[in-house]
Design a protein around this motif. Structure first.
Motif, PDB file in Angstrom:
ATOM      1  N   ALA A  33       0.834  -1.370   0.008  1.00  0.00           N
ATOM      2  CA  ALA A  33      -0.039  -0.071  -0.040  1.00  0.00           C
ATOM      3  C   ALA A  33       0.863   1.340  -0.123  1.00  0.00           C
ATOM      4  CB  ALA A  33      -0.820  -0.037   1.230  1.00  0.00           C
ATOM      5  N   ARG A  34       1.926   1.218   0.789  1.00  0.00           N
ATOM      6  CA  ARG A  34       2.693   2.252   0.833  1.00  0.00           C
ATOM      7  C   ARG A  34       3.522   2.647  -0.498  1.00  0.00           C
ATOM      8  NH1 ARG A  34       5.695   1.853   6.970  1.00  0.00           N
ATOM      9  NH2 ARG A  34       3.812   2.342   8.162  1.00  0.00           N
ATOM     10  N   HIS A  35       3.988   1.504  -1.061  1.00  0.00           N
ATOM     11  CA  HIS A  35       4.567   1.414  -2.444  1.00  0.00           C
ATOM     12  C   HIS A  35       3.479   1.849  -3.347  1.00  0.00           C
ATOM     13  CE1 HIS A  35       7.447   0.575  -5.403  1.00  0.00           C
ATOM     14  NE2 HIS A  35       6.592  -0.068  -6.140  1.00  0.00           N
ATOM     15  N   ALA A  36       2.400   1.649  -3.275  1.00  0.00           N
ATOM     16  CA  ALA A  36       1.383   2.245  -4.359  1.00  0.00           C
ATOM     17  C   ALA A  36       1.252   3.810  -4.303  1.00  0.00           C
ATOM     18  CB  ALA A  36       0.072   1.552  -4.313  1.00  0.00           C
ATOM     19  N   ASP A  37       1.230   3.956  -2.987  1.00  0.00           N
ATOM     20  CA  ASP A  37       0.975   5.600  -2.647  1.00  0.00           C
ATOM     21  C   ASP A  37       2.041   6.294  -3.055  1.00  0.00           C
ATOM     22  OD1 ASP A  37      -0.532   5.242   0.761  1.00  0.00           O
ATOM     23  OD2 ASP A  37      -1.538   5.017  -1.377  1.00  0.00           O
ATOM     24  N   VAL A  38       3.444   5.689  -2.973  1.00  0.00           N
ATOM     25  CA  VAL A  38       4.491   6.367  -3.497  1.00  0.00           C
ATOM     26  C   VAL A  38       4.517   6.596  -5.014  1.00  0.00           C
ATOM     27  CG1 VAL A  38       7.021   6.615  -3.563  1.00  0.00           C
ATOM     28  CG2 VAL A  38       5.901   5.805  -1.355  1.00  0.00           C
ATOM     29  N   ARG A  39       4.038   5.456  -5.562  1.00  0.00           N
ATOM     30  CA  ARG A  39       3.993   5.521  -6.934  1.00  0.00           C
ATOM     31  C   ARG A  39       3.103   6.301  -7.854  1.00  0.00           C
ATOM     32  NH1 ARG A  39       3.298   0.186  -9.903  1.00  0.00           N
ATOM     33  NH2 ARG A  39       3.386   1.418 -11.727  1.00  0.00           N
ATOM     34  N   GLU A  40       1.764   6.158  -7.012  1.00  0.00           N
ATOM     35  CA  GLU A  40       0.610   7.383  -7.515  1.00  0.00           C
ATOM     36  C   GLU A  40       1.188   8.782  -7.393  1.00  0.00           C
ATOM     37  OE1 GLU A  40      -1.854   6.434  -9.084  1.00  0.00           O
ATOM     38  OE2 GLU A  40      -2.976   8.574  -9.155  1.00  0.00           O
ATOM     39  N   ARG A  41       1.910   9.031  -6.211  1.00  0.00           N
ATOM     40  CA  ARG A  41       2.246  10.493  -5.877  1.00  0.00           C
ATOM     41  C   ARG A  41       3.381  10.980  -7.060  1.00  0.00           C
ATOM     42  NH1 ARG A  41       5.130  12.600  -0.205  1.00  0.00           N
ATOM     43  NH2 ARG A  41       6.223  14.376  -1.349  1.00  0.00           N
ATOM     44  N   GLU A  42       4.368   9.762  -7.220  1.00  0.00           N
ATOM     45  CA  GLU A  42       5.426  10.148  -8.388  1.00  0.00           C
ATOM     46  C   GLU A  42       4.873  10.400  -9.763  1.00  0.00           C
ATOM     47  OE1 GLU A  42       9.189   7.896  -6.203  1.00  0.00           O
ATOM     48  OE2 GLU A  42       8.127   6.953  -8.092  1.00  0.00           O
ATOM     49  N   TYR A  43       3.826   9.525 -10.052  1.00  0.00           N
ATOM     50  CA  TYR A  43       3.128   9.349 -11.175  1.00  0.00           C
ATOM     51  C   TYR A  43       2.393  10.952 -11.522  1.00  0.00           C
ATOM     52  CZ  TYR A  43      -0.016   8.524 -15.252  1.00  0.00           C
ATOM     53  OH  TYR A  43      -0.863   8.578 -15.958  1.00  0.00           O
ATOM     54  N   GLU A  44       1.650  11.285 -10.570  1.00  0.00           N
ATOM     55  CA  GLU A  44       1.025  12.582 -10.686  1.00  0.00           C
ATOM     56  C   GLU A  44       1.889  13.899 -10.754  1.00  0.00           C
ATOM     57  OE1 GLU A  44      -2.857  11.292  -7.835  1.00  0.00           O
ATOM     58  OE2 GLU A  44      -1.618  13.078  -7.150  1.00  0.00           O
ATOM     59  N   GLN A  45       3.009  13.703  -9.972  1.00  0.00           N
ATOM     60  CA  GLN A  45       3.936  14.713 -10.096  1.00  0.00           C
ATOM     61  C   GLN A  45       4.542  14.653 -11.333  1.00  0.00           C
ATOM     62  OE1 GLN A  45       5.646  14.846  -5.460  1.00  0.00           O
ATOM     63  NE2 GLN A  45       6.868  13.822  -7.117  1.00  0.00           N
ATOM     64  N   THR A  46       4.639  13.642 -12.180  1.00  0.00           N
ATOM     65  CA  THR A  46       5.188  13.589 -13.296  1.00  0.00           C
ATOM     66  C   THR A  46       4.265  14.315 -14.345  1.00  0.00           C
ATOM     67  OG1 THR A  46       6.620  11.707 -12.874  1.00  0.00           O
ATOM     68  CG2 THR A  46       6.094  12.052 -15.216  1.00  0.00           C
ATOM     69  N   LEU A  47       3.115  14.081 -14.248  1.00  0.00           N
ATOM     70  CA  LEU A  47       2.091  14.480 -15.009  1.00  0.00           C
ATOM     71  C   LEU A  47       1.765  15.869 -14.931  1.00  0.00           C
ATOM     72  CD1 LEU A  47      -1.303  11.947 -14.933  1.00  0.00           C
ATOM     73  CD2 LEU A  47       0.311  12.372 -16.988  1.00  0.00           C
ATOM     74  N   VAL A  48       1.900  16.524 -13.862  1.00  0.00           N
ATOM     75  CA  VAL A  48       1.785  17.981 -13.567  1.00  0.00           C
ATOM     76  C   VAL A  48       3.047  18.727 -14.050  1.00  0.00           C
ATOM     77  CG1 VAL A  48       1.753  19.622 -11.846  1.00  0.00           C
ATOM     78  CG2 VAL A  48       0.090  17.685 -11.682  1.00  0.00           C
ATOM     79  N   GLY A  49       4.324  18.022 -14.047  1.00  0.00           N
ATOM     80  CA  GLY A  49       5.494  18.505 -14.516  1.00  0.00           C
ATOM     81  C   GLY A  49       5.402  18.627 -16.136  1.00  0.00           C
ATOM     82  N   ASN A  50       5.127  17.495 -16.844  1.00  0.00           N
ATOM     83  CA  ASN A  50       4.733  17.687 -18.114  1.00  0.00           C
ATOM     84  C   ASN A  50       3.746  18.687 -18.664  1.00  0.00           C
ATOM     85  OD1 ASN A  50       6.669  15.832 -18.403  1.00  0.00           O
ATOM     86  ND2 ASN A  50       5.273  13.829 -18.495  1.00  0.00           N
ATOM     87  N   GLY A  51       2.555  18.740 -17.697  1.00  0.00           N
ATOM     88  CA  GLY A  51       1.816  19.685 -18.204  1.00  0.00           C
ATOM     89  C   GLY A  51       2.126  21.185 -17.950  1.00  0.00           C
ATOM     90  N   LEU A  52       2.881  21.461 -16.769  1.00  0.00           N
ATOM     91  CA  LEU A  52       3.402  22.735 -16.805  1.00  0.00           C
ATOM     92  C   LEU A  52       4.271  23.311 -17.939  1.00  0.00           C
ATOM     93  CD1 LEU A  52       3.956  22.545 -12.943  1.00  0.00           C
ATOM     94  CD2 LEU A  52       2.450  24.083 -14.083  1.00  0.00           C
TER      95      LEU A  52
END
Length: 721
Positions: A33-52
């Motif tokens: 669960a913790r690993h999934a949370d970390v992956r989801e957080r990193e994924y969202e940060q990557t998406l937002v970075g690309n969007g910016l």
């Protein structure tokens, strides 16, 4: 060992195994669960970075037409024009593109124009932004100093987020460059500084696009970057603080634990049942996670309005299709589609109706294309199709299906709208031709299709590039010819029924230094399309004024275009030319077209009235070829009707042409107007028009266009036909 001890050991063993399995499962589930949370957080940060980053590129792309522009170099560097800067930089870059602040810096990086929040301001206000922007200015100047770097980038922009008065602003510094022939006064060019506030609306847009929760922007110290929230650093302030976008990340693992612990509690009594339930819950949570990831990827690669591929996916598919062409051979086609008069639907019915029409177009395109084709919405009313494994005939068939399928009426919620489209087609069989060039060729072909009348398709041909270069060259040469007064004026005689010269018509002539004599049928429409017709008309009229002083008893006809007549300063310029040359207004007949009358505006009507009061006479040119009505003839002070050559050329054999010419002459006589027949080239035409009662004649039979010096000689040699 008695049964009790055996049962106890078995019980302890079973209980220990069950407890161990539950603890192991609990531990494993917690880690996962913790690993999934970390992956989801990193994924969202990557998406937002690309969007910016994409947002920054969109801002820079929107600035390109204003910073790669000859007129911008002229008006901002060669000769600074504040009014022009307000209208074309302040209003366009600021108001239209949505930039909160706009500054123009001269070659020495000094502010010469400023606009904030839709209002022009004193350039001294730039001082509060100087420290924040000086690094960006220096970077742009460094690129400018390297011509090779400028050539590679073409549009030179540098952007970053700054903090001014606590407000994060996406600032962009752009180098103003010529797009054709303009040159800067010195070695450095002006700079355009623009900035858009990274406001709550921008944060909301990212929240909606990437499904972010509680997104916000903060300016924090570096020591505060360690947080449980998801974040993306988007800039740095002058005091070394960080500008970050933060939001509460999705925690699928935490959600999983909440749903799994009750099941694990029940599994203490039934390990097998607990394991089974745990498996089902885990599988369900993983499925949700995968669906969430798939949805985010879909939003990143597809147009939200239509569901079609967006430009990013289109580019990826085009690269893939091009690579496939290299391996398998064959042909690859690209079609660019543009809806005709889509702006009228938006203006008439609103943007909701426009969105309905776009969705209907997408639906029809899906039914028209193959499953292997990629349909893309490039933006607005522009679409594109990648057609792999095709040939020119297949591309033509698809283009025709698109034209047919996107034609006719469309039922919208607020009424019916007429739909049609233009299509540009480019087909390539040579893998060495790049993807960008293929798309450009399709776009050039689209331009040709729209130029040919819309509602059709056109294939790219190499001659289109040549024609475009020729047109640009002619436009440049025509502008130079007007500046150097290289155009001349020839005069074609007008005669009465006896063949005596009673007037002349002034006709522009252009003898090009390299191409020889350029037909007026080429350079007159060119002047109208590139905004030179007023300058050309003024030059012809000025020359005619000087030449009219040679002939005290001849009427001089001068053509006036609808564009000239719509110019509010036209009559004043005519009056100034008369004063300059000493010519008389009553010596001139101004010839206007039916197109000018069709505008029927108060400005056109008043201009004609003023010209009549000055003493000019007015003729309606090419009468019968347009849509002028009796109401126009009665409303405007017309003195003469000119019968178009299309009716004269078939005289006297064609009965229909005879009837039309007779009707025009009778109409003119009943209204007290004179008539002039154009294009009289045979004696039979002349005699037929004389019998019908035409009063004036013009054509090669009676005299070809000649220099002013030859008119007096032609008058003395004129004879009675």
């Amino acid at each position: 060992m008695d049964r009790r001890n055996i049962e106890l050991k078995i019980f302890v063993l079973i209980a220990g195994m069950a407890a161990g399995m539950i603890l192991l499962a609990g531990f494993t589930l917690t880690v996962a669960a913790r690993h999934a949370d970390v992956r989801e957080r990193e994924y969202e940060q990557t998406l937002v970075g690309n969007g910016l980053r994409q947002r920054g590129k969109e801002v820079q792309t929107a600035l390109n037409p204003y910073v790669i522009w000859d007129e911008a170099v002229i008006k901002l560097d060669n000769r600074f024009d504040p009014a022009w800067a307000t209208q074309n930089i302040g209003a366009s870059v600021g108001d239209v593109l949505g930039n909160d602040l706009v500054f123009v810096l001269d070659a020495q990086n000094r502010p010469i124009y400023g606009r904030i929040a839709g209002k022009d301001i004193a350039v001294g206000r730039y001082a509060r932004y100087h420290e924040h922007l000086k690094d960006l200015v220096a970077k742009v100047r460094a690129v400018e100093a390297d011509p090779a770097a400028v050539a590679r980038e073409r549009a030179v922009h540098r952007s970053r987020v700054i903090v001014v008065d606590g407000r994060p602003i996406l600032a962009t510094v752009s180098l103003v460059r010529p797009d054709f022939k303009a040159k800067t006064k010195g070695a450095t060019a002006p700079l355009l500084v623009s900035g858009v506030a990274v406001a709550d609306s921008v944060v909301q847009a990212f929240s909606d696009r990437f499904l972010l929760h509680d997104a916000h922007i903060r300016v924090v110290d570096p020591s505060q970057l360690d947080t449980d929230l998801a974040q993306r650093v988007i800039g740095k302030s002058n005091d070394d603080r960080r500008i970050v976008m933060r939001w509460t990340p999705r925690r699928p693992g935490e959600d999983l634990l909440r749903s799994a612990w009750p099941i694990l509690g029940g599994a203490v009594l039934a390990a097998a049942l607990g394991s089974f339930l745990l498996f089902r819950v885990t599988r369900r949570a993983a499925k949700k996670l995968l669906l969430s990831e798939a949805e985010a990827k879909h939003l990143a690669l597809h147009d939200p309005l239509t569901g079609l591929a967006n430009r990013t996916l289109f580019t990826d598919r085009l690269v893939h299709a091009h690579a496939l062409l290299r391996r398998k051979g064959g042909h690859l086609g690209v079609l660019c589609i543009d809806l005709d008069r889509f702006k009228e639907v938006n203006d008439s019915y609103g943007h909701d109706a426009g969105d309905q029409l776009i969705r209907e177009v997408a639906r029809r395109l899906k039914t028209i294309c193959r499953e292997t084709d990629t349909i893309c919405r490039l933006g607005g009313d522009e679409f594109a199709i990648i057609q792999p494994d095709t040939d020119p005939a297949g591309a033509a068939a698809l283009a025709q299906r698109v034209v047919d399928g996107l034609s006719g009426d469309v039922d919208l919620s607020i009424g019916r709208a007429e739909l049609s489209c233009s299509v540009g087609v480019a087909v390539v069989a040579n893998e060495e031709q790049g993807q960008a060039e293929l798309l450009r060729q399709a776009d050039v072909a689209l331009y040709r299709a729209k130029e040919a009348g819309r509602g059709r398709f056109a294939f790219f041909e190499p001659e289109m590039d040549a024609a475009l270069r020729l047109r640009k060259g002619l436009e440049r040469d025509l502008r130079t010819a007007l500046e150097q007064e290289a155009l001349t004026v020839a005069y074609q005689p007008l005669t009465d029924a006896k063949g005596a010269i009673i007037g002349v018509e002034a006709l522009a002539r252009w003898n090009h230094a390299e191409r020889g004599e350029i037909s007026p049928a080429i350079f007159i429409p060119l002047a109208e399309s590139c905004g030179l017709i007023c300058q050309l008309g003024a030059a012809v009229f000025r020359r005619a004024c000087y030449d009219s002083l040679r002939w005290s008893d001849l009427e001089v006809s001068v053509n006036v275009s609808a564009i000239q007549l719509s110019n509010p300063n036209f009559v004043d310029e005519i009056e100034a030319t008369l004063i300059e040359t000493g010519a008389r207004a009553d010596a001139f007949m101004l010839e206007i077209t039916e197109t000018a009358l069709l505008k029927d505006s108060d400005g056109v009507h008043e201009a004609l009235r003023r010209l009549k009061r000055m003493g000019f006479r007015l003729a309606l040119d090419d009468f019968g070829t347009g849509y002028a009505s009796l109401a126009y003839l009665r409303r405007h002070p017309i003195d003469k009707l000119k019968i178009d050559r299309s009716f004269v050329s078939n005289l006297p054999r064609n009965g229909e042409s005879m009837a039309v010419a007779s009707a025009i002459i009778s109409l003119a006589r009943s209204l007290g107007l004179k008539t002039t027949a154009e294009g009289v080239e045979t004696k039979g035409q002349f005699e037929a028009l004389v019998k019908l009662g035409c009063s004036e004649f013009q054509g090669y039979l009676l005299g070809r266009p000649a220099p002013a010096e030859a008119i007096a000689e032609a008058r003395s040699m004129s004879r009675v036909l």
